[in-house]
Design an enzyme around this catalytic site. Sequence first.
Site, PDB file in Angstrom:
ATOM      1  N   GLU A  53      40.490  46.820  44.748  1.00  0.00           N
ATOM      2  CA  GLU A  53      40.087  47.837  43.779  1.00  0.00           C
ATOM      3  C   GLU A  53      39.055  47.275  42.807  1.00  0.00           C
ATOM      4  O   GLU A  53      38.123  47.981  42.391  1.00  0.00           O
ATOM      5  CB  GLU A  53      41.311  48.341  43.024  1.00  0.00           C
ATOM      6  CG  GLU A  53      42.241  49.182  43.882  1.00  0.00           C
ATOM      7  CD  GLU A  53      43.609  49.355  43.265  1.00  0.00           C
ATOM      8  OE1 GLU A  53      44.403  50.136  43.824  1.00  0.00           O
ATOM      9  OE2 GLU A  53      43.898  48.711  42.241  1.00  0.00           O
TER      10      GLU A  53
ATOM     11  N   ASP B 152      54.588  47.910  40.589  1.00  0.00           N
ATOM     12  CA  ASP B 152      55.107  48.784  39.534  1.00  0.00           C
ATOM     13  C   ASP B 152      55.912  47.980  38.508  1.00  0.00           C
ATOM     14  O   ASP B 152      55.842  48.231  37.306  1.00  0.00           O
ATOM     15  CB  ASP B 152      55.986  49.883  40.131  1.00  0.00           C
ATOM     16  CG  ASP B 152      55.244  50.734  41.150  1.00  0.00           C
ATOM     17  OD1 ASP B 152      54.024  50.906  40.991  1.00  0.00           O
ATOM     18  OD2 ASP B 152      55.878  51.210  42.104  1.00  0.00           O
TER      19      ASP B 152
END
Length: 607
Positions: free
Chosen positions: A220, A371
């Site tokens: 990313e 997460d």
Amino acid sequence: MAGAAAEQRRLATVVESWLERPVLIVGDAMLDEWRFADSDRLCREAPAPVLTLRRRISAAGGAANTAVNVAALGGRAVLVAPVGADVAGDELHDCLDRAGVWDRTVNQPGRPTPVKRRMLAGNQILLREDSGDPEDALDHDGVARLLTALSCATEELRAAAGGEAPTLVVCDYGLGALPAPVRAWLVDNRERYATVALDAHDLADWRGLAPTVVTPSFAEATRLLARAGGTTRPTGGTELHLEHPDGGLADGPSEMTVGAAPGAVRADGCTGSTAPGPVGEPTPGEGRVALTGDGLSVTGTGVTVNTLAGEGVDRAVLAESRLAELRAHTGADVVAVTLDTEGAVVGGADGEPRRSHSTPVPASHAVGAGDAYLAAMTLALAADAPLPTAAQLAQLAATITVSDTGTCVCRRDDLLAALDQPTNTTSHPALVGGDELDAIVAEHREAGRSIVFTNGCFDVLHRGHVRYLEQARALGDLLIVAVNSDGSVRRLKGPDRPVNPVEDRGALLAALACVDHVVVFEEDSPAALIEAVQPDVYVKGGDYPPELVPEAPLVRRLGGQVRTLGYVPDRSTSAIIERIRSHSQDLSPHVDDREPDPSLRTHTQAS
């Protein structure tokens, strides 16, 4: 050794400091489904294994798992996200309830809840089926209700935290939960949040948000640099070389597969340099992303990332060399480039990169580890922890979750245990006696914490109870639940109650994340306990005004306030028991025309 112990205590102090910190999570919520099967033969039709399903578990995924991790780590988590009016959505609601997350999701009829279904045999993932089309955009009404939920949840958190500005976590995984109007609202309302964390497949969509921290994967990060900077030629041995076609730039690399170390692993455990590495997971509409075996190149549709670096240079070195650019392009104070099981590289305003390490594990063990990393990093920064400390805790939280197959959740107790610190039992549910409760209350009074008190029979614990207790817990720092003894319940409810003995009722209440302490009382009224505890807030369930609560005069005389909270509609112990009895009566004529044995009928009524 003394220095290591002192460092662990320092880290544990940060974990303690973020307890009940208000955090709003918004983004793409999904359901993770795990199906565990056995296989001992191939089918006749094709060379494929025949699977026998043994068990199935569901877990919150995506933004929902980030919210679960925030709650498990001790934060006060509120989730705002579109969720379908379907079975998967119901399961997701249940996952959030069990985790103690304030569920402020928005129902979206006709738009399915995204689901990732994994089929495993022998702890090996054989296939994954994804459902939920990102092309199913939110309609105008859906966007409006999502924006209303965002604004209301923000104010709800602020009120629960005594006026403190909440923290915001944005989880944008390209599944359509954050369309342009929602992104624009978050940018325009940035000042309503003290700390903002951003985890997005496409960081370029979030220009103007000015986040406190972004947590891109290596792929990313390279995509953002390619789109932001165009063709960049190396000026030094460790510069990243980015190329893309002269025409319009298509979507670049997306998130790499979590938990897979670069390069093939030979039988002797060494990493090869010629075998293909892990394959990335592209966003919709883009081609596959590949990482070469040497770990130095990432390739995806429309963009090629080639390090052209010297021998021995790895992704961590490359990420370190571009931290300043990533901060500039994202507007973030902190950039944490995650490197799967290689750890992470973190950089802040001081320009000093921090490197953290992890241990390679099977991919099925690391689903959702990012997460846990995001939740711990966000909570630490929101608690004003120094960046090196936040990076340490985030990496530790991600690392200790990957011990088994399933969606990763890091719990506060596990994090403190990893730091060799005793867990603070006052922040978790526990059955206590009256004498012990007096000492607990005194301890919390001395620490300046507010105490919430409620009472009831809680005979058959149901969803209405859970919602009610979660709301009660949000009104203060500590929730004490007084539960009627069996004799007290019989006097109040009749001779056929309670259905469950007080030992079971107390244990179930104590297991809820929102309940701090449970105490049993023998009297018909909790007045004596109220006198002893002197709660700051006394809570009762019901739609009547506080003035009609029998205990209200006593609570107010002691300086407390009274609140009434409505139960979830159609959820009550009496209704559940009546349904069970009705079902039993409907079945009995078909089973046997004879009069049922009285002992069996009694057992049915009490079960």
